[in-house]
Design an enzyme around this catalytic site. Structure first.
Site, short mmCIF file in Angstrom:
data_model
loop_
_atom_site.label_atom_id
_atom_site.label_comp_id
_atom_site.label_asym_id
_atom_site.label_seq_id
_atom_site.Cartn_x
_atom_site.Cartn_y
_atom_site.Cartn_z
N ASP A 1 -4.54 15.26 -18.71
CA ASP A 1 -4.00 14.14 -19.49
C ASP A 1 -3.06 13.32 -18.62
O ASP A 1 -2.53 13.80 -17.61
CB ASP A 1 -3.24 14.63 -20.73
CG ASP A 1 -2.10 15.58 -20.39
OD1 ASP A 1 -2.27 16.42 -19.48
OD2 ASP A 1 -1.03 15.50 -21.03
N GLU A 2 -2.85 12.07 -19.01
CA GLU A 2 -1.81 11.21 -18.44
C GLU A 2 -1.77 11.25 -16.91
O GLU A 2 -0.74 11.55 -16.31
CB GLU A 2 -0.43 11.61 -19.02
CG GLU A 2 -0.40 11.38 -20.53
CD GLU A 2 0.92 11.79 -21.20
OE1 GLU A 2 1.66 12.63 -20.64
OE2 GLU A 2 1.20 11.26 -22.29
N VAL A 3 -2.91 10.95 -16.30
CA VAL A 3 -2.96 10.93 -14.83
C VAL A 3 -2.44 9.57 -14.36
O VAL A 3 -3.21 8.67 -14.01
CB VAL A 3 -4.39 11.19 -14.31
CG1 VAL A 3 -4.37 11.41 -12.79
CG2 VAL A 3 -5.00 12.41 -15.00
#
Length: 472
Positions: free
Chosen positions: A147-149
């Protein structure tokens, strides 16, 4: 499906902040089972006993291999299925902050995202997965994060890669997910990888279908809002189905989603979130939903402050699990939750009153509630709204140790008694917390939530003493 609720209900333990002692987890697992949990989503982060070249990842308070094995066998004894979670792309601060691994950052200055172009990055991820797998038996799922790279595509190698024809940040993201998932499939053919879905949500069906990722992973669709868009979620699930994903997971939240430094959990918010997810489930084909993870974030990321401690949020977790298990929430279910927690009055729409429960760690909830509600306000009341202090014991007076004797009479007893009252509460809280947490957690929580007000009060009492001595 049970009364409209998801059959698998995993409780997420976010161990990157305030990791409970293994002895506390042993006390909590039977309660989780009784409340309706069917498994655990264990996000170890820096508390896993990584060894060898991965030794630097291990925090000073990490669990020992023996403790991990004990927790896993207690979970098994309770019939709780364990799904480990290891971040393999974004949120890798706990790895990339170390000088040994800093050269694997996507962007040199930021330790959050892994550079997907380097063979060494994949070797690192493989080594982490192998070490975690080695301590677990009979796994069916393994969560690989993703997630949230943030800042993906902004590294030097990515910029060059993106200049080539047809290359996009989306393809870059999917190729790394595919590489990690393939590595799991190859070495552990009976284990299915799960990924957070946020990086996939905005991608076109065509991009997703062509990537080959849908055949390899199950997406976990996360949304922690009380007013979650049910229709939007139903459409998203249909889209994922069309791209070739066979199953999806949901992720709700029972704590750690309403404020980065939140200290108390507002049950009502989290209950609404779960009721919305039940709506999504009842509007989706029964065979598409693999299960739901109830997330309980303990920090928003590796470097942020602590949000609500696990014992503080157990009533919220209880309400949410029971709502999922029963396909809704009612007065009768509320009474059952109260019985299981040993609490007389469960508040969902306001913060908890300070009534004591009998569940493990309930004394922490009581004392944290007291501190959160009254510590700052009582100290501010005394120091900022008391005319004797603002008028006759100002910073100017305090610095010069000037004091009118009559002020002593009007103010000193109040200050001293307030200080001794809070010192006693904080001492109790400290003792209660040390039963459940390591010293470093207790220290961090106290410095954030107690010291600012308590030190202000202590300082005034000290200044009063000095001023009186100066008078005499």
């Amino acid at each position: 499906m049970e009364a409209g609720g998801p059959r698998r209900r995993l409780v997420h333990l976010d161990l990157k902040g305030a990791p409970p002692r293994a002895s506390y987890l042993a006390e909590v697992l039977p309660l989780l089972r009784a409340l309706g949990a069917t498994g655990l989503l264990l996000e170890y982060e820096d508390t896993f006993p990584y060894a060898g070249p991965l030794g630097p990842l291990r925090a000073p308070h990490a669990y020992s291999p023996g403790e991990v094995r004990a927790v896993l066998s207690q979970a098994r004894a309770q019939g709780l299925e364990v799904v480990p979670l290891v971040q393999t792309f974004g949120h890798m601060e706990f790895v990339l902050k170390h000088k040994e691994f800093a050269h694997l950052r996507e962007v040199k200055a930021f330790p959050n995202a892994l550079n997907p172009h380097k063979e060494e990055s994949r070797a690192l991820v493989r080594a982490m997965i192998d070490q975690v797998m080695a301590l677990h038996e009979d796994l069916k799922w393994f969560h690989i994060g993703c997630d949230e790279v943030y800042y993906l595509g902004e590294g030097e190698e990515s910029k060059q890669w993106l200049q080539q024809q047809d290359n996009t940040p989306e393809k870059l993201c999917l190729s790394h997910i595919k590489a990690v998932a393939s590595c799991v499939a190859l070495s552990y053919p009976t284990v299915t990888p799960i990924v957070w879905d946020d990086m996939l949500r905005g991608m076109s069906e065509e991009t997703l279908a062509e990537s080959g990722v849908p055949q390899l992973v199950q997406p976990m669709i996360w949304d922690y809002a009380a007013d979650l868009d049910v229709e939007g979620k139903v459409h998203l699930i249909e889209k994922y189905r069309r791209c070739g994903f066979s199953k999806v997971w949901f992720a709700s939240a029972f704590k750690g989603a309403t404020g980065v430094n939140q200290s108390l959990t507002l049950i009502g918010h989290h209950l609404k979130n779960h009721l919305q997810w039940l709506e999504v489930a009842s509007n989706s084909p029964a065979d598409v939903l693999e299960g739901i993870a109830l997330t309980g974030w303990q920090r928003y990321d590796h470097f942020s402050v602590l949000c609500e401690l696990l014992p503080v949020a157990i009533p919220s977790l209880a309400v949410c699990l029971q709502a999922l298990k029963n396909g809704g929430y009612s007065e009768k279910i509320k009474e059952n939750v109260e019985k299981l927690l040993g609490m007389s009055n469960l508040e969902t729409d306001t913060f908890m009153s300070t009534s004591l429960g009998t569940f493990p760690g309930s004394n922490i909830l009581t004392l944290v509630t007291q501190v959160s509600f009254y510590l700052k306000s009582s100290v501010d009341e005394l120091l900022e709204r008391n005319r004797y202090v603002t008028g006759w014991f100002s910073p100017y007076h305090r610095k010069r140790r000037i004091i009118h004797p009559i002020i002593m009479h009007h103010f000193q007893p109040d200050a001293v008694s307030l200080l001794s009252k809070w010192n006693a509460v904080v001492q109790d809280l400290q003792a209660a917390m040390e039963q459940v947490f390591h010293k470093c957690t207790v220290e961090e929580w106290m410095e954030e939530n107690v010291h600012p007000s308590l030190q202000k009060l202590q300082q005034v009492v000290d200044d009063l003493d000095k001023a009186i001595k100066a008078q005499n």
